[in-house]
Design an enzyme around this catalytic site. Sequence first.
Site, PDB file in Angstrom:
ATOM      1  N   ASN A  13      -0.879   1.537   6.042  1.00 25.28           N
ATOM      2  CA  ASN A  13      -0.100   0.516   5.341  1.00 25.28           C
ATOM      3  C   ASN A  13       0.437  -0.435   6.404  1.00 25.28           C
ATOM      4  O   ASN A  13       0.915   0.004   7.442  1.00 25.28           O
ATOM      5  CB  ASN A  13       1.058   1.197   4.597  1.00 25.28           C
ATOM      6  CG  ASN A  13       1.991   0.186   3.968  1.00 25.28           C
ATOM      7  OD1 ASN A  13       1.606  -0.963   3.723  1.00 25.28           O
ATOM      8  ND2 ASN A  13       3.217   0.608   3.697  1.00 25.28           N
ATOM      9  N   GLY A  14       0.342  -1.753   6.145  1.00 28.19           N
ATOM     10  CA  GLY A  14       0.860  -2.727   7.115  1.00 28.19           C
ATOM     11  C   GLY A  14      -0.244  -3.642   7.601  1.00 28.19           C
ATOM     12  O   GLY A  14      -1.288  -3.773   6.952  1.00 28.19           O
ATOM     13  N   GLU A  69      15.617 -17.480 -12.242  1.00 29.54           N
ATOM     14  CA  GLU A  69      15.159 -16.117 -12.528  1.00 29.54           C
ATOM     15  C   GLU A  69      14.250 -16.096 -13.762  1.00 29.54           C
ATOM     16  O   GLU A  69      13.228 -15.405 -13.790  1.00 29.54           O
ATOM     17  CB  GLU A  69      16.384 -15.197 -12.691  1.00 29.54           C
ATOM     18  CG  GLU A  69      16.099 -13.746 -12.992  1.00 29.54           C
ATOM     19  CD  GLU A  69      15.219 -13.035 -11.964  1.00 29.54           C
ATOM     20  OE1 GLU A  69      14.872 -13.612 -10.925  1.00 29.54           O
ATOM     21  OE2 GLU A  69      14.839 -11.891 -12.238  1.00 29.54           O
ATOM     22  N   LYS A 124      10.442 -14.822 -13.682  1.00 29.61           N
ATOM     23  CA  LYS A 124      10.005 -13.723 -14.549  1.00 29.61           C
ATOM     24  C   LYS A 124       8.819 -14.146 -15.402  1.00 29.61           C
ATOM     25  O   LYS A 124       7.824 -13.448 -15.506  1.00 29.61           O
ATOM     26  CB  LYS A 124      11.185 -13.320 -15.427  1.00 29.61           C
ATOM     27  CG  LYS A 124      11.440 -11.902 -15.620  1.00 29.61           C
ATOM     28  CD  LYS A 124      12.129 -11.134 -14.536  1.00 29.61           C
ATOM     29  CE  LYS A 124      11.573 -11.231 -13.153  1.00 29.61           C
ATOM     30  NZ  LYS A 124      12.406 -10.612 -12.164  1.00 29.61           N
ATOM     31  N   HIS A 135      16.010 -36.648 -11.842  1.00 25.85           N
ATOM     32  CA  HIS A 135      15.589 -37.071 -10.496  1.00 25.85           C
ATOM     33  C   HIS A 135      14.103 -36.795 -10.271  1.00 25.85           C
ATOM     34  O   HIS A 135      13.640 -36.820  -9.130  1.00 25.85           O
ATOM     35  CB  HIS A 135      16.438 -36.364  -9.437  1.00 25.85           C
ATOM     36  CG  HIS A 135      17.884 -36.762  -9.489  1.00 25.85           C
ATOM     37  ND1 HIS A 135      18.341 -37.996  -9.110  1.00 25.85           N
ATOM     38  CD2 HIS A 135      18.967 -36.090  -9.939  1.00 25.85           C
ATOM     39  CE1 HIS A 135      19.653 -38.073  -9.294  1.00 25.85           C
ATOM     40  NE2 HIS A 135      20.051 -36.922  -9.804  1.00 25.85           N
ATOM     41  N   TRP A 170      -2.948  -2.635  -1.568  1.00 30.76           N
ATOM     42  CA  TRP A 170      -2.688  -4.029  -1.933  1.00 30.76           C
ATOM     43  C   TRP A 170      -3.319  -4.838  -0.808  1.00 30.76           C
ATOM     44  O   TRP A 170      -2.849  -4.813   0.327  1.00 30.76           O
ATOM     45  CB  TRP A 170      -1.186  -4.291  -2.032  1.00 30.76           C
ATOM     46  CG  TRP A 170      -0.864  -5.665  -2.524  1.00 30.76           C
ATOM     47  CD1 TRP A 170      -0.790  -6.060  -3.823  1.00 30.76           C
ATOM     48  CD2 TRP A 170      -0.563  -6.816  -1.732  1.00 30.76           C
ATOM     49  NE1 TRP A 170      -0.470  -7.394  -3.883  1.00 30.76           N
ATOM     50  CE2 TRP A 170      -0.323  -7.888  -2.626  1.00 30.76           C
ATOM     51  CE3 TRP A 170      -0.470  -7.068  -0.367  1.00 30.76           C
ATOM     52  CZ2 TRP A 170      -0.001  -9.171  -2.190  1.00 30.76           C
ATOM     53  CZ3 TRP A 170      -0.158  -8.345   0.066  1.00 30.76           C
ATOM     54  CH2 TRP A 170       0.076  -9.376  -0.845  1.00 30.76           C
ATOM     55  N   LYS A 203       4.987  -3.957  -6.178  1.00 32.16           N
ATOM     56  CA  LYS A 203       6.429  -3.801  -6.353  1.00 32.16           C
ATOM     57  C   LYS A 203       7.178  -4.035  -5.058  1.00 32.16           C
ATOM     58  O   LYS A 203       8.202  -4.690  -5.018  1.00 32.16           O
ATOM     59  CB  LYS A 203       6.719  -2.398  -6.891  1.00 32.16           C
ATOM     60  CG  LYS A 203       8.189  -2.104  -7.143  1.00 32.16           C
ATOM     61  CD  LYS A 203       8.719  -2.955  -8.258  1.00 32.16           C
ATOM     62  CE  LYS A 203      10.208  -2.763  -8.490  1.00 32.16           C
ATOM     63  NZ  LYS A 203      10.780  -3.926  -9.206  1.00 32.16           N
ATOM     64  N   GLU A 221       5.570 -14.639 -13.380  1.00 33.25           N
ATOM     65  CA  GLU A 221       5.133 -13.369 -12.794  1.00 33.25           C
ATOM     66  C   GLU A 221       4.390 -12.481 -13.806  1.00 33.25           C
ATOM     67  O   GLU A 221       3.360 -11.896 -13.484  1.00 33.25           O
ATOM     68  CB  GLU A 221       6.397 -12.657 -12.292  1.00 33.25           C
ATOM     69  CG  GLU A 221       6.202 -11.362 -11.586  1.00 33.25           C
ATOM     70  CD  GLU A 221       7.517 -10.832 -11.034  1.00 33.25           C
ATOM     71  OE1 GLU A 221       8.595 -11.172 -11.553  1.00 33.25           O
ATOM     72  OE2 GLU A 221       7.457 -10.042 -10.076  1.00 33.25           O
ATOM     73  N   ARG A 262       3.368   0.202  -5.260  1.00 34.54           N
ATOM     74  CA  ARG A 262       3.228  -0.456  -3.953  1.00 34.54           C
ATOM     75  C   ARG A 262       1.929  -1.253  -3.843  1.00 34.54           C
ATOM     76  O   ARG A 262       1.709  -1.944  -2.844  1.00 34.54           O
ATOM     77  CB  ARG A 262       3.259   0.596  -2.832  1.00 34.54           C
ATOM     78  CG  ARG A 262       4.573   1.327  -2.736  1.00 34.54           C
ATOM     79  CD  ARG A 262       4.523   2.323  -1.605  1.00 34.54           C
ATOM     80  NE  ARG A 262       4.458   1.653  -0.324  1.00 34.54           N
ATOM     81  CZ  ARG A 262       5.514   1.317   0.391  1.00 34.54           C
ATOM     82  NH1 ARG A 262       6.712   1.593  -0.040  1.00 34.54           N
ATOM     83  NH2 ARG A 262       5.372   0.708   1.537  1.00 34.54           N
ATOM     84  N   CYS A 274       0.821  -1.203   0.000  1.00 34.37           N
ATOM     85  CA  CYS A 274       0.000   0.000   0.000  1.00 34.37           C
ATOM     86  C   CYS A 274       0.863   1.266   0.000  1.00 34.37           C
ATOM     87  O   CYS A 274       1.972   1.272   0.488  1.00 34.37           O
ATOM     88  CB  CYS A 274      -0.952   0.078   1.192  1.00 34.37           C
ATOM     89  SG  CYS A 274      -1.903  -1.417   1.439  1.00 34.37           S
TER      90      CYS A 274
HETATM   91  O1  M6R Z   1      12.735  -4.977  -3.143  1.00 35.77           O
HETATM   92  P1  M6R Z   1      13.277  -6.369  -2.985  1.00 35.77           P
HETATM   93  O2  M6R Z   1      14.430  -6.645  -3.892  1.00 35.77           O
HETATM   94  O3  M6R Z   1      13.600  -6.708  -1.557  1.00 35.77           O
HETATM   95  O4  M6R Z   1      12.083  -7.306  -3.453  1.00 35.77           O
HETATM   96  C1  M6R Z   1      12.177  -8.697  -3.379  1.00 35.77           C
HETATM   97  C2  M6R Z   1      11.085  -9.360  -4.179  1.00 35.77           C
HETATM   98  O5  M6R Z   1       9.827  -8.980  -3.714  1.00 35.77           O
HETATM   99  C3  M6R Z   1      11.174  -9.010  -5.671  1.00 35.77           C
HETATM  100  O6  M6R Z   1      12.423  -9.322  -6.192  1.00 35.77           O
HETATM  101  C4  M6R Z   1      10.097  -9.785  -6.462  1.00 35.77           C
HETATM  102  O7  M6R Z   1      10.364 -11.148  -6.400  1.00 35.77           O
HETATM  103  C5  M6R Z   1      10.052  -9.299  -7.903  1.00 35.77           C
HETATM  104  N1  M6R Z   1       8.703  -8.957  -8.239  1.00 35.77           N
HETATM  105  C6  M6R Z   1      10.540 -10.309  -8.883  1.00 35.77           C
HETATM  106  O8  M6R Z   1      10.535  -9.820 -10.189  1.00 35.77           O
END
Ligand code: M6R
Length: 610
Positions: free
Chosen positions: A101-102, A482, A486, A505, A75, A605, A489, A27, A2
């Site tokens: 927020n929180g 990664e 990606k 395995h 969020w 984010k 996501e 956020r 948020c």
């Molecule tokens: O801000 P941070 O690097 O601590 O965030 C960690 C993860 O939340 C962040 O890398 C998330 O996995 C991304 N959306 C991946 O693309």
Amino acid sequence: MCGIVGFVGDKNAVEPVLCGLRNLEYRGYDSAGVAFYDGSKIRNVKQAGRVAALENELVDLDIINTKTAIGHTRWATHGTPTKLNAHPHYNKDKTIFVVHNGIIENHQELRSMLEAKGYHFVSHTDTEVVPHLIDFYYQKTKDMEQAFTSAINDLSGAYAIVMMSEIEPNKILAAKLSSPLAIGVGKKNNMVGSDASAVADAAKKIVYLEDYEIAIVEKNKYKIRNLKNKKIVTRNPEDLLLEDVRSSKGSFEHFMLKEIHEAPKTIQNAILGRIKIETNEIKLGGLDSVANQLRNIDRIIIVSCGTSYIAGLVGEYLIEELAEVPVEVQLASEFKYRKEPYSPNTAILAISQSGETADTIAALKKIEPQGLLTLGIVNSPGSTISRMTKAGIYCHAGPEISVASTKAFTAQVTILVLLALSLGKNRSKLYKDLLVELASLPKTAEKILSLSPAIKEIAIRYSHHRDFMFIGRGYEYPVALEGSLKLKEISYIHAEAYAGGELKHGPLALIDENFPTLALASSPTLFDKTASNIQEIKARGGKTIVVTTKKQQKHFKTIADDLIIIPEVSDQLSPILEAIVVQLFSYFIAAEKGCDIDKPRNLAKSVTVE
Ligand code: M6R
């Protein structure tokens, strides 16, 4: 997660709040809302969905003469992302409005107590207890600052809370615990917000609040008080740097594509002023203050989440090989549950783009009593993690807007190369060669970007698949992870990632003609082992896309369905380049599917809740 914004001044207060909310959408973007004082009463407008939807609701309203306003982009944690659950929340006679927020962990208990006293709740959020609780104390004390303080003292959990009231309409009250909040200091107006971008519209300076502080913000002044010792806090405002403020996506269709294309500049900025080829030197100024401690460390634990965790895995390979220091990478969200022994010479290295990730912050908090050396590799200047760690290295990648992290990974791994080399200067035979190679890496990254059209063509052909496998060995294994993160996501395609050796395995059972594999095989030392994996996949009817080099392509030509040929670099640097390939590949698939690339569903984010 948020985002929070507040404004108090002498002009249209809603405009800077909306501008802050647009900047804060990274956020969370489930729903948004504002409350503003129109000279006689507080009005409240909320909407499910993006800030743009909220702006539509405001079009016909007279907001010119508003001097105080607060806003929120959400969020969802407690309660679905509906208009009803959107913030601001309010008390029964709509005189007190709160954004939060929180997570308020004791909200159920507080709600029961308030309901028993006749308070009526309209939403399913944890936040709604706050305006009622403030109201409860205000009825007793008739002093708003006192009522706000008493309410905050009753809360447990994590929060950034901002309130405005009809009783004192020219004041904003704010409080924080484990969630970022800052005061933006302007001329004849002040703001509050979750970060620098939230207050940039009207502020030139910024003061970050610390845990257990409350702030009383008016148009020409503000006051900060520590809740524990009740003393007034004096803290000089810092300049609000332009690089802290969100940028535009220029001619790119999405921030993600723009940020991938920033890779050469990102590598350059990460090494700028830090390496000197002529004298064979690496200078990491942010670690100077702990240089002696660093010489004696016997173990490093990296704590991080998501993409930053994957960068940490590359760091593990790098630091162990180049500096000969044992490294362990732990998911920050699991680190807090472990009860492991630490030697006094263990260092904890937190990696985070935002510097605000709640799990990573919790990991650092857990370790605080041990008095161990804490280090940070952080992108956002002034963020919580950068301030919590004893020393660190900034990524200097600039703001990353797209929820999918790309250039931050590039910067983090570049810095991990620098760190590993610097710790291993007198040990590693590879020191000089890697340093020279690193200096030319921005140019090599440009060559990878020039492969975009070929990568796009392949990505489009595979975009109809529902499942995907990524494989790699050694330094290429984290890149497989990664790539899979990606792809899922941003395109919502199910993706798995395995170390090549693990395939037989178990996961090989998944492979058939509908389950393609992207194999990372540019390593000059491990390509032949990965070639065996490709054979095994091909024998099961699986399709393969192989990322390899000109030199090694002969080993894959007859067995791979598609090849992506990239420039050859040392194993240790290959993750930086291969990551760009998997980022582009995922991006083009998601674009072909018409996905909301910069704001994928269900995500935000900055993950500021545990
Ligand atoms: O801000 P941070 O690097 O601590 O965030 C960690 C993860 O939340 C962040 O890398 C998330 O996995 C991304 N959306 C991946 O693309």
